[in-house]
Design a protein around this motif. Structure first.
Motif, PDB file in Angstrom:
ATOM      1  N   LEU A   1     -21.989 -14.251 -27.492  1.00 44.78           N
ATOM      2  CA  LEU A   1     -22.064 -13.152 -28.174  1.00 44.78           C
ATOM      3  C   LEU A   1     -22.022 -11.994 -27.312  1.00 44.78           C
ATOM      4  N   VAL A   2     -22.732 -11.737 -26.327  1.00 44.76           N
ATOM      5  CA  VAL A   2     -22.689 -10.646 -25.362  1.00 44.76           C
ATOM      6  C   VAL A   2     -21.232 -10.529 -25.015  1.00 44.76           C
ATOM      7  N   ALA A   3     -20.478 -11.411 -24.405  1.00 47.91           N
ATOM      8  CA  ALA A   3     -19.163 -11.303 -24.022  1.00 47.91           C
ATOM      9  C   ALA A   3     -18.443 -10.703 -24.989  1.00 47.91           C
ATOM     10  N   ALA A   4     -18.357 -11.293 -26.130  1.00 46.17           N
ATOM     11  CA  ALA A   4     -17.624 -10.779 -27.299  1.00 46.17           C
ATOM     12  C   ALA A   4     -17.814  -9.339 -27.516  1.00 46.17           C
ATOM     13  N   ASN A   5     -18.970  -8.962 -27.524  1.00 45.39           N
ATOM     14  CA  ASN A   5     -19.296  -7.326 -27.983  1.00 45.39           C
ATOM     15  C   ASN A   5     -18.542  -6.555 -26.665  1.00 45.39           C
ATOM     16  N   THR A   6     -18.937  -7.185 -25.712  1.00 52.39           N
ATOM     17  CA  THR A   6     -18.229  -6.222 -24.227  1.00 52.39           C
ATOM     18  C   THR A   6     -16.795  -6.257 -24.430  1.00 52.39           C
ATOM     19  N   ALA A   7     -16.188  -7.348 -24.581  1.00 51.91           N
ATOM     20  CA  ALA A   7     -14.743  -7.237 -24.513  1.00 51.91           C
ATOM     21  C   ALA A   7     -14.180  -6.304 -25.790  1.00 51.91           C
ATOM     22  N   VAL A   8     -14.593  -6.653 -26.937  1.00 50.76           N
ATOM     23  CA  VAL A   8     -14.133  -5.576 -27.889  1.00 50.76           C
ATOM     24  C   VAL A   8     -14.549  -4.347 -27.632  1.00 50.76           C
ATOM     25  N   PHE A   9     -15.643  -3.907 -27.059  1.00 53.28           N
ATOM     26  CA  PHE A   9     -16.060  -2.486 -26.722  1.00 53.28           C
ATOM     27  C   PHE A   9     -14.913  -1.891 -25.601  1.00 53.28           C
ATOM     28  N   PHE A  10     -14.615  -2.675 -24.726  1.00 54.85           N
ATOM     29  CA  PHE A  10     -13.528  -2.304 -23.874  1.00 54.85           C
ATOM     30  C   PHE A  10     -12.104  -2.103 -24.301  1.00 54.85           C
ATOM     31  N   ALA A  11     -11.974  -2.972 -25.534  1.00 51.74           N
ATOM     32  CA  ALA A  11     -10.730  -2.932 -26.193  1.00 51.74           C
ATOM     33  C   ALA A  11     -10.497  -1.496 -27.000  1.00 51.74           C
ATOM     34  N   TRP A  12     -11.778  -1.470 -27.532  1.00 49.43           N
ATOM     35  CA  TRP A  12     -11.623   0.096 -28.197  1.00 49.43           C
ATOM     36  C   TRP A  12     -11.419   1.169 -27.382  1.00 49.43           C
TER      37      TRP A  12
ATOM     38  N   LEU B   1     -16.861 -10.012 -40.608  1.00 45.81           N
ATOM     39  CA  LEU B   1     -17.369 -10.933 -39.469  1.00 45.81           C
ATOM     40  C   LEU B   1     -17.137 -10.214 -38.208  1.00 45.81           C
ATOM     41  N   SER B   2     -15.945  -9.947 -38.013  1.00 45.39           N
ATOM     42  CA  SER B   2     -15.518  -9.163 -36.718  1.00 45.39           C
ATOM     43  C   SER B   2     -16.034  -7.857 -36.634  1.00 45.39           C
ATOM     44  N   HIS B   3     -16.488  -7.180 -37.471  1.00 46.86           N
ATOM     45  CA  HIS B   3     -17.121  -5.852 -37.268  1.00 46.86           C
ATOM     46  C   HIS B   3     -18.369  -5.867 -36.521  1.00 46.86           C
ATOM     47  N   SER B   4     -18.977  -7.238 -36.569  1.00 44.18           N
ATOM     48  CA  SER B   4     -20.275  -7.110 -35.994  1.00 44.18           C
ATOM     49  C   SER B   4     -20.293  -7.328 -34.350  1.00 44.18           C
ATOM     50  N   ILE B   5     -18.959  -7.367 -33.897  1.00 40.32           N
ATOM     51  CA  ILE B   5     -18.844  -7.642 -32.691  1.00 40.32           C
ATOM     52  C   ILE B   5     -18.121  -6.114 -31.965  1.00 40.32           C
ATOM     53  N   SER B   6     -18.054  -5.338 -32.686  1.00 38.53           N
ATOM     54  CA  SER B   6     -17.235  -4.131 -32.499  1.00 38.53           C
ATOM     55  C   SER B   6     -18.038  -2.831 -32.381  1.00 38.53           C
ATOM     56  N   HIS B   7     -17.805  -2.346 -31.322  1.00 39.85           N
ATOM     57  CA  HIS B   7     -18.641  -1.125 -30.838  1.00 39.85           C
ATOM     58  C   HIS B   7     -17.773  -0.074 -30.045  1.00 39.85           C
ATOM     59  N   GLN B   8     -17.622   1.267 -30.605  1.00 41.79           N
ATOM     60  CA  GLN B   8     -16.995   2.443 -29.802  1.00 41.79           C
ATOM     61  C   GLN B   8     -17.712   3.252 -28.665  1.00 41.79           C
ATOM     62  N   ASP B   9     -18.916   3.396 -29.383  1.00 40.15           N
ATOM     63  CA  ASP B   9     -19.852   4.230 -28.705  1.00 40.15           C
ATOM     64  C   ASP B   9     -20.619   3.356 -27.470  1.00 40.15           C
ATOM     65  N   LEU B  10     -21.109   3.937 -26.313  1.00 43.89           N
ATOM     66  CA  LEU B  10     -21.710   3.341 -25.255  1.00 43.89           C
ATOM     67  C   LEU B  10     -23.217   3.024 -25.781  1.00 43.89           C
ATOM     68  N   MET B  11     -23.874   4.234 -26.369  1.00 43.91           N
ATOM     69  CA  MET B  11     -25.112   3.960 -26.663  1.00 43.91           C
ATOM     70  C   MET B  11     -25.207   3.070 -27.734  1.00 43.91           C
TER      71      MET B  11
ATOM     72  N   LEU C   1     -25.347  -0.514 -26.142  1.00 46.41           N
ATOM     73  CA  LEU C   1     -26.607  -0.723 -25.569  1.00 46.41           C
ATOM     74  C   LEU C   1     -27.792  -0.808 -26.245  1.00 46.41           C
ATOM     75  N   SER C   2     -27.914   0.138 -27.370  1.00 45.21           N
ATOM     76  CA  SER C   2     -29.199  -0.350 -28.140  1.00 45.21           C
ATOM     77  C   SER C   2     -29.140  -1.556 -28.871  1.00 45.21           C
ATOM     78  N   ASN C   3     -27.819  -1.743 -29.415  1.00 38.80           N
ATOM     79  CA  ASN C   3     -27.816  -3.239 -30.070  1.00 38.80           C
ATOM     80  C   ASN C   3     -27.924  -4.263 -29.242  1.00 38.80           C
ATOM     81  N   ALA C   4     -27.488  -4.080 -28.080  1.00 39.93           N
ATOM     82  CA  ALA C   4     -27.571  -5.200 -27.083  1.00 39.93           C
ATOM     83  C   ALA C   4     -29.075  -5.392 -26.583  1.00 39.93           C
ATOM     84  N   PHE C   5     -29.874  -4.357 -26.459  1.00 42.77           N
ATOM     85  CA  PHE C   5     -31.464  -4.212 -26.101  1.00 42.77           C
ATOM     86  C   PHE C   5     -31.968  -5.242 -27.063  1.00 42.77           C
ATOM     87  N   VAL C   6     -31.911  -4.541 -28.192  1.00 43.43           N
ATOM     88  CA  VAL C   6     -32.776  -5.189 -29.604  1.00 43.43           C
ATOM     89  C   VAL C   6     -32.268  -6.719 -29.693  1.00 43.43           C
TER      90      VAL C   6
END
Length: 206
Positions: free
Chosen positions: A74-85, A117-127, A130-135
């Motif tokens: 889950l961490v890897a998927a969120n990180t990969a899509v963040f860099f893709a954005w 479902l795929s929107h749940s691993i998708s982030h554009q903004d760094l904060m 990071l906030s979702n990863a922390f929680v």
């Protein structure tokens, strides 16, 4: 007549009052003892309702391999899509990301149901990520340790579906079609589950 405070032997009335006082004290002690034992039992039980002390932002080392794999995936998927954005510089690449990693009425009407479902691993903004990863890591790892990988996946995907459906409903009611992305719905599902499992636990954020 002799008084209760005199040095001589107490009269019968004084002896009767003393007997009544002693009986009252014994009755009071017999009432308090069960309550004290019950309080001790409740205190011991409440201590067991707390998760084990651990460092946040770290997966517990005692997790089974499948649970660790799910958490890291889950961490890897969120990180990969963040860099893709953030690597999408051209209009076609940005359109691909919006078509496949945001939930909207347009995407759903065009058959892209996986975006629920795929929107749940998708982030554009760094904060945002990071906030979702922390929680998510902080509270999700405790659920991983207690229930395993399958339960966490069900909660994560269920939260994604519920938040996506709620967003679509709001868009239909307001007659707008604003795309949504982010793991906040999934993370809140983990957070609420943790709160229900450990209602008396203390959370330190420093």
């Amino acid at each position: 007549a002799a008084s209760c405070g005199s040095g001589g032997p107490p009269p019968p009335a004084c002896r009767h009052r003393c007997t009544e006082a002693a009986a009252a004290m014994l009755a009071l002690r017999s009432c308090l003892r069960p309550r004290a034992r019950q309080s001790l039992t409740l205190t011991s039980a409440s201590r067991g309702a707390h998760p084990p002390r651990r460092n946040f932002l770290a997966l517990p080392s005692h997790l089974p391999p499948d649970a660790q794999a799910v958490g890291l995936a889950l961490v890897a998927a969120n990180t990969a899509v963040f860099f893709a954005w953030n690597s999408a510089r051209t209009r076609p690449s940005q359109g691909f990301m919006q078509n496949n990693f945001t939930v909207s009425v347009r995407n759903l009407m065009q058959g892209r149901a996986w975006t629920l479902l795929s929107h749940s691993i998708s982030h554009q903004d760094l904060m945002h990520i990071l906030s979702n990863a922390f929680v998510g890591i902080s509270f999700g790892s405790a659920i991983l340790a207690r229930f395993g990988a399958r339960s966490v996946l069900e909660l994560y995907l269920g939260g994604a579906l519920a938040s996506g459906a709620a967003h679509l409903a709001v868009n239909l009611v307001t007659r707008r079609d604003t795309p949504m992305l982010g793991a906040s719905g999934s993370v809140n599902a983990l957070l609420v589950t943790y709160a229900l499992l450990y209602p008396s636990s203390s959370v330190l954020i420093y």
